[in-house]
Design a protein around this motif. Structure first.
Motif, PDB file in Angstrom:
ATOM      1  N   HIS A   3       1.037  -1.102   0.210  1.00 13.86           N
ATOM      2  CA  HIS A   3      -0.165   0.085   0.070  1.00 13.86           C
ATOM      3  C   HIS A   3       0.905   1.160  -0.090  1.00 13.86           C
ATOM      4  CE1 HIS A   3      -2.560   3.105   1.298  1.00 13.86           C
ATOM      5  NE2 HIS A   3      -1.972   3.350   2.326  1.00 13.86           N
ATOM      6  N   GLU A  83      -1.733   2.372   8.384  1.00 13.45           N
ATOM      7  CA  GLU A  83      -1.698   1.491   7.152  1.00 13.45           C
ATOM      8  C   GLU A  83      -3.382   1.336   6.802  1.00 13.45           C
ATOM      9  OE1 GLU A  83       0.776   0.680   5.327  1.00 13.45           O
ATOM     10  OE2 GLU A  83       2.497   1.187   6.812  1.00 13.45           O
ATOM     11  N   ILE A  84      -3.700   0.666   5.666  1.00 14.59           N
ATOM     12  CA  ILE A  84      -5.073   0.328   5.486  1.00 14.59           C
ATOM     13  C   ILE A  84      -5.498  -0.910   6.379  1.00 14.59           C
ATOM     14  CG2 ILE A  84      -5.114   1.020   3.117  1.00 14.59           C
ATOM     15  CD1 ILE A  84      -4.403  -1.917   2.348  1.00 14.59           C
ATOM     16  N   LYS A  85      -6.650  -0.925   6.631  1.00 12.18           N
ATOM     17  CA  LYS A  85      -7.311  -1.863   7.597  1.00 12.18           C
ATOM     18  C   LYS A  85      -6.824  -3.406   7.197  1.00 12.18           C
ATOM     19  CE  LYS A  85     -11.520  -2.403  10.096  1.00 12.18           C
ATOM     20  NZ  LYS A  85     -12.576  -3.489   9.535  1.00 12.18           N
ATOM     21  N   ASN A  86      -7.025  -3.800   5.981  1.00 14.37           N
ATOM     22  CA  ASN A  86      -6.707  -5.150   5.840  1.00 14.37           C
ATOM     23  C   ASN A  86      -5.179  -5.698   6.249  1.00 14.37           C
ATOM     24  OD1 ASN A  86      -9.120  -5.402   4.453  1.00 14.37           O
ATOM     25  ND2 ASN A  86      -8.414  -5.519   2.500  1.00 14.37           N
ATOM     26  N   LEU A  87      -4.292  -4.588   6.152  1.00 14.75           N
ATOM     27  CA  LEU A  87      -2.850  -5.078   6.555  1.00 14.75           C
ATOM     28  C   LEU A  87      -2.907  -5.273   7.978  1.00 14.75           C
ATOM     29  CD1 LEU A  87       0.119  -5.405   5.774  1.00 14.75           C
ATOM     30  CD2 LEU A  87       0.411  -2.913   6.185  1.00 14.75           C
ATOM     31  N   MET A  89      -5.448  -6.035   9.997  1.00 18.52           N
ATOM     32  CA  MET A  89      -5.986  -7.346  10.241  1.00 18.52           C
ATOM     33  C   MET A  89      -5.198  -8.495   9.916  1.00 18.52           C
ATOM     34  SD  MET A  89      -8.785  -7.047  11.664  1.00 18.52           S
ATOM     35  CE  MET A  89      -9.492  -5.507  12.232  1.00 18.52           C
ATOM     36  N   THR A  90      -4.332  -8.656   8.861  1.00 18.93           N
ATOM     37  CA  THR A  90      -3.482  -9.629   8.778  1.00 18.93           C
ATOM     38  C   THR A  90      -2.560  -9.787   9.468  1.00 18.93           C
ATOM     39  OG1 THR A  90      -2.269  -8.544   6.971  1.00 18.93           O
ATOM     40  CG2 THR A  90      -4.122 -10.003   6.123  1.00 18.93           C
TER      41      THR A  90
ATOM     42  N   TYR B   3       5.186  -9.305   6.988  1.00 19.58           N
ATOM     43  CA  TYR B   3       5.173 -10.861   7.185  1.00 19.58           C
ATOM     44  C   TYR B   3       6.305 -11.455   7.939  1.00 19.58           C
ATOM     45  CZ  TYR B   3       0.771  -9.557   5.202  1.00 19.58           C
ATOM     46  OH  TYR B   3      -0.308  -8.889   5.117  1.00 19.58           O
TER      47      TYR B   3
END
Lengths: 154, 198
Positions: A3, A83-87, A89-90, B3
């Protein structure tokens, strides 16, 4: 990371996702310093305190402060918060596994200790033996010189 | 990068949980205030628990702050500021490693190493070697991370000085190195609490 890569490449040259810039950095630095100082004050307070409920409460407070420090480092210094929400969360959802890990393993360790103390009298007696003080380490608690051999308990 | 850091977090988490489990499974444990009570120049006589390790903690926090400033300067394409802050971060990392080297040397002189623990438990009973084994393994693993972080920062400094990022048009590599460096600081927050405070 992806992102930020796209974002910064699109309009590099100006701060796209840092929250409050230098002001925020100073604020977080002050917060981290204060939290560390509070932790140290609690640490000094604990010295010489017996293992009772009060001491356990102080330890719990220190752990809470530790989590707060971790939040500020990850959230602001590593700017995961921006950061964006998806990152977010992961990253955070897999780390929730630690909640289970910690509870399960510490409870297991505790239960092992209790079972062993209950059913293995020798182990319980051996763990009550006083250590003989080492030459260069004047520990005032170890007064008894009973055991000649310093054998490991486990 | 995120990651990779997550996998590294699991490694450190596993180490610290193993330490916690062993501690919960043992009847007695050495008092960290008895073990870590000295500082350089007064190694034999000092009785100042927490003092030296708090200096180490602040060194690492400050080096994290200079790293944030380097990343921010990179965003603003200010090469000079990036260089200055990277140098400060490298100095902080080296200072931390120096402190840790001194502490290890001092503990080794007291007879502590893998498989040998001269410190009795807090209640005066015989201690196992678990305490020193975990201490040297976990702080050693963290120290190795600090060392690799310093190497990465030195590489970043050389690349900045060679104008690699200026030509590329962005300083994103500095940001990735920064993430690693903050992670090292983050791990120290946990190691410091688990070994020295609690």
């Amino acid at each position: 990371m992806e992102h930020t890569t796209h974002h910064s490449e699109a309009h590099h040259g100006h701060d796209t996702h840092a929250g409050g810039g230098t002001k925020e950095i100073i604020k977080v630095t002050v917060i981290l310093t204060v939290l560390t100082i509070v932790e140290l004050i609690l640490g000094f307070w604990m010295i010489g305190m017996p293992e009772n409920m009060k001491r356990h409460m102080i330890k719990a407070t220190i752990i809470v402060l530790m989590m707060a420090k971790a939040f500020y480092i990850v959230g602001y210094f590593m700017h995961l918060k921006h950061e964006i929400k998806n990152l977010i969360m992961t990253i955070t959802v897999p780390l929730l596994l630690f909640v289970w890990f910690i509870i399960a393993f510490l409870a297991d360790g505790n239960s092992y200790k209790n079972l062993r103390n209950t059913y293995d009298r020798h182990h319980l007696e051996a763990s009550k033996e006083k250590a003989k003080p080492a030459e260069h380490h004047n520990s005032h608690e170890a007064e008894e010189h009973g055991k000649e051999e310093k054998k490991p308990v486990e | 990068m995120w990651y990779f850091l997550m996998s590294d977090a699991f490694t450190f988490g596993a180490f610290l949980i193993a330490y916690g489990t062993t501690r919960f499974a043992t009847n007695g444990w050495p008092d960290p205030n008895q073990v870590f009570k000295s500082y350089p120049l007064a190694a034999e006589t000092a009785n100042a628990p927490l003092v030296f390790v708090s200096i180490m903690t602040f060194i690492l926090i400050i080096s994290s702050v200079t790293m944030v400033l380097a990343v921010q300067a990179g965003h603003a394409m200010k090469k000079r500021s990036v260089v200055i802050n990277l140098i400060l971060t490298i100095i902080g990392g080296l200072a931390f490693l120096g402190c840790q080297a001194w502490e290890w040397t001092h503990l080794h002189h007291e007879g502590a190493w893998w498989g040998s623990n001269p410190f009795p438990n807090a209640d005066g009973t015989n201690a196992t070697t678990n305490f020193t084994n975990f201490f040297f393994t976990i702080t050693g693993f963290h120290g190795f991370h600090v060392f690799s972080g310093v190497i990465i920062n030195i590489v970043m400094l050389i690349m900045t000085l060679c104008n690699v990022f200026e030509k590329r048009g962005h300083y994103l590599m500095i940001e990735k190195a920064g993430l690693y460096w903050h992670f090292v600081d983050l791990v120290w927050v946990f190691v410091f609490t688990c070994f020295y405070l609690i």
